[in-house]
Enzyme design. Structure first.
Site, short mmCIF file in Angstrom:
data_model
loop_
_atom_site.label_atom_id
_atom_site.label_comp_id
_atom_site.label_asym_id
_atom_site.label_seq_id
_atom_site.Cartn_x
_atom_site.Cartn_y
_atom_site.Cartn_z
N HIS A 156 -1.24 -2.58 -0.21
CA HIS A 156 -0.07 -1.71 -0.12
C HIS A 156 -0.03 -0.73 -1.29
O HIS A 156 -0.13 -1.12 -2.45
CB HIS A 156 1.19 -2.59 -0.14
CG HIS A 156 2.46 -1.87 0.12
ND1 HIS A 156 2.73 -1.21 1.30
CD2 HIS A 156 3.59 -1.71 -0.64
CE1 HIS A 156 3.93 -0.69 1.25
NE2 HIS A 156 4.48 -0.97 0.08
N GLU B 196 -2.18 -4.44 3.77
CA GLU B 196 -0.93 -4.12 3.08
C GLU B 196 -0.42 -5.30 2.25
O GLU B 196 -0.03 -5.16 1.10
CB GLU B 196 0.14 -3.75 4.11
CG GLU B 196 -0.12 -2.51 4.91
CD GLU B 196 0.38 -1.26 4.23
OE1 GLU B 196 0.86 -1.36 3.09
OE2 GLU B 196 0.28 -0.19 4.84
N SER C 9 6.13 3.45 1.97
CA SER C 9 6.90 2.21 1.92
C SER C 9 8.37 2.51 2.22
O SER C 9 8.69 2.94 3.33
CB SER C 9 6.71 1.52 0.57
OG SER C 9 7.14 0.17 0.62
#
Length: 503
Positions: free
Chosen positions: A402, A309, A191
């Protein structure tokens, strides 16, 4: 062996670590001076040397941030302090060997997280993989990723990035004492950490410190321009009632951190508020055009995303954790009607899951694919996609969301989000199989810089898709990928223009 001390000599002094789970661990090692007083909002300075033996047995404080990270039960440490520029090392042994080093940069929208997060505990991967793991803290939020340089020259943009660079420099100078090879460092991040990796791979100052890069769910297009960054910073000062440089320097660090989430959600760009900026100094260019022109460190890269995600944005109770509503709305408004219809129609093949996959592609996967295309023209590049779902992930409707690939790398399934991923999953055979396969591939790349599947080659971007069984296909379906041709989103991304389109 439990309780045995491990003494190492560094450039700055002697450290005492300990045995934990059969590996050597050193925690809370300062890699820079505390960024306090006159050093607030400035580049980090080297740490002070010390006399005698310094205990490295406890994690250092986490960098000032909102309380959500601590409440989610991920943190090993809840104490916050500006004196947070520390790193942690796990090693099979400080025996003079030169093992590959995994330098891991945590995520958290550049506003939350810590290297001491329980999900990143390195005991298993270090012991089983015979590598050295380094995790770090770096300045976050307003203290690390706002550009206040319009106030005066003592304010430096991208302080958090300067911290990461300082930590890499410390590793280069000292990691051999811990059993690591300073010439064999793989930088990996997820991320916000993934964004950091792709930027580092195009940053001259970093090239001497990394040999490979792993970008997990990174966003190569999520950078502010200098103008945007300063506009956000001015808005934050107004929000906080701070009128000048002296007021900002005197502000309590915990007060700044406590209110930055409210500012991000209600007055700025949500999860994109604290993005780094292309400042023309440390971060000279956006990653995709830099890679396209061959302006990179020339290191092999592994680039991946999870299949869905952004499924989290369709859950009301979770959507504010990663708020991208402004990015989505403004991005859609910028497209011509024909492009909107064409892109939307391409996702009809996925049925009810189409919207989540489309948002995931828009935020993460398409920019990652375009970066892989550009990077592969000059350097070996591979892609992966994490498709695996436990029963609990399917039942929740989050699917391969995610961060869901992180436990399969580190193997820490009893902490953080992994506890919920394993809910209602009494049969763990599949989980163990995917964990072994993904970790094995990552370790192969960390050690050799190679992977046993087809490399990316320009617009050909095959990916290993982790599932039961795993399979190989294009990272994005060809018809979906083609639908983005001619879109404003693709044009901006390849041209190195910001996708942060808020007014």
């Amino acid at each position: 062996m439990t309780g045995k001390s491990y003494i190492v000599e560094t450039k700055y002094g002697t450290l005492r670590g300990e045995d934990a789970g059969g590996v050597s661990v050193w925690r809370g090692i300062p890699y820079a001076s505390p960024p306090v007083g006159d050093l607030r909002f400035r580049k980090p300075e080297p740490p002070a040397s010390w006399e005698g033996v310094r205990d490295a047995l406890a994690f250092g404080p986490i960098c000032p941030q909102s309380g959500s990270f601590r409440r989610r039960g991920r943190a090993s440490v809840t104490e916050m302090s500006e004196d947070c520029l520390t790193l942690n090392i796990w090693s099979p042994a400080a025996d003079g060997a030169k093992r590959p080093v995994l330098f891991y940069i945590h995520g958290g929208s550049f506003s939350d997280g810590a290297g001491s997060d329980k999900e990143y505990d390195g005991t298993g991967i270090t012991r089983d993989g015979d590598i050295v793991l380094v995790t770090i803290n770096y300045r976050l939020g307003a203290l690390g990723f706002m550009d206040f340089s319009f106030l005066d020259d003592s304010f430096v943009p991208n302080c958090g990035f300067w911290d990461i660079l300082a930590a890499l420099r410390w590793v280069n100078e000292n990691i051999e004492a811990f059993g690591g090879d300073p010439d064999n460092v793989t930088v990996c991040g997820q991320s916000a950490g993934g964004i950091s990796v792709c930027i580092l791979a195009t940053m001259d100052e970093a090239c001497g410190y990394l040999k490979r890069g792993i970008m997990m769910s990174g966003l190569p297009t999520l950078l502010h321009t200098r103008e945007q960054a300063q506009k956000v910073a001015r808005g934050f000062l107004e929000f906080m009632g701070i009128s000048d440089a002296d007021g900002l320097r005197a502000a309590c660090d915990l007060d700044l951190a406590a209110r930055q989430k409210e500012f991000a959600l209600n007055h700025a760009l949500g999860a994109a508020t604290f993005a780094p900026c292309a400042d023309g100094d440390l971060v000279v260019r956006y990653p995709i055009p830099a890679a396209k022109e061959g302006e990179t460190c020339g290191v092999p890269m592994l680039i991946g995303t999870t299949r869905e995600e952004m499924s989290i944005v369709f859950k009301k109770t979770l959507s504010r954790l990663v708020d991208i509503s402004v990015l989505r709305k403004k991005g859609v408004q910028a497209e011509l009607e024909e492009a909107k219809k064409r892109i939307s129609a391409a996702y009809e093949r996925y049925g009810r899951r189409g919207p989540a996959i489309m948002v995931s592609d828009y935020v993460f996967r398409m920019p990652s694919v375009w970066f892989a295309e550009a990077h592969s023209k000059s350097t070996c590049t591979w892609m992966y996609r994490f498709d695996y779902e436990t029963f609990g992930m399917r039942m929740s409707g989050l699917h391969a969301f995610h961060s869901s690939d992180i436990p399969f790398l580190f193997g820490n399934f009893k902490v953080g989000l992994a506890r919920y991923m394993l809910a209602f999953s009494p049969v763990k055979t599949g989980i163990r199989k995917v964990h072994k396969e993904l970790r094995g591939d990552f370790l192969t790349f960390i050690k050799t810089g190679e992977l046993p599947w087809e490399k990316c080659d320009g617009e050909n971007t095959p990916a290993k898709c982790y599932a039961l069984p795993s399979f190989f296909e294009q990272a994005v379906h060809p018809e979906v990928k083609d639908a983005y041709n001619g879109s404003e989103f693709k044009r901006r991304s390849l041209a190195g223009e910001s996708n942060n389109l808020a007014d």
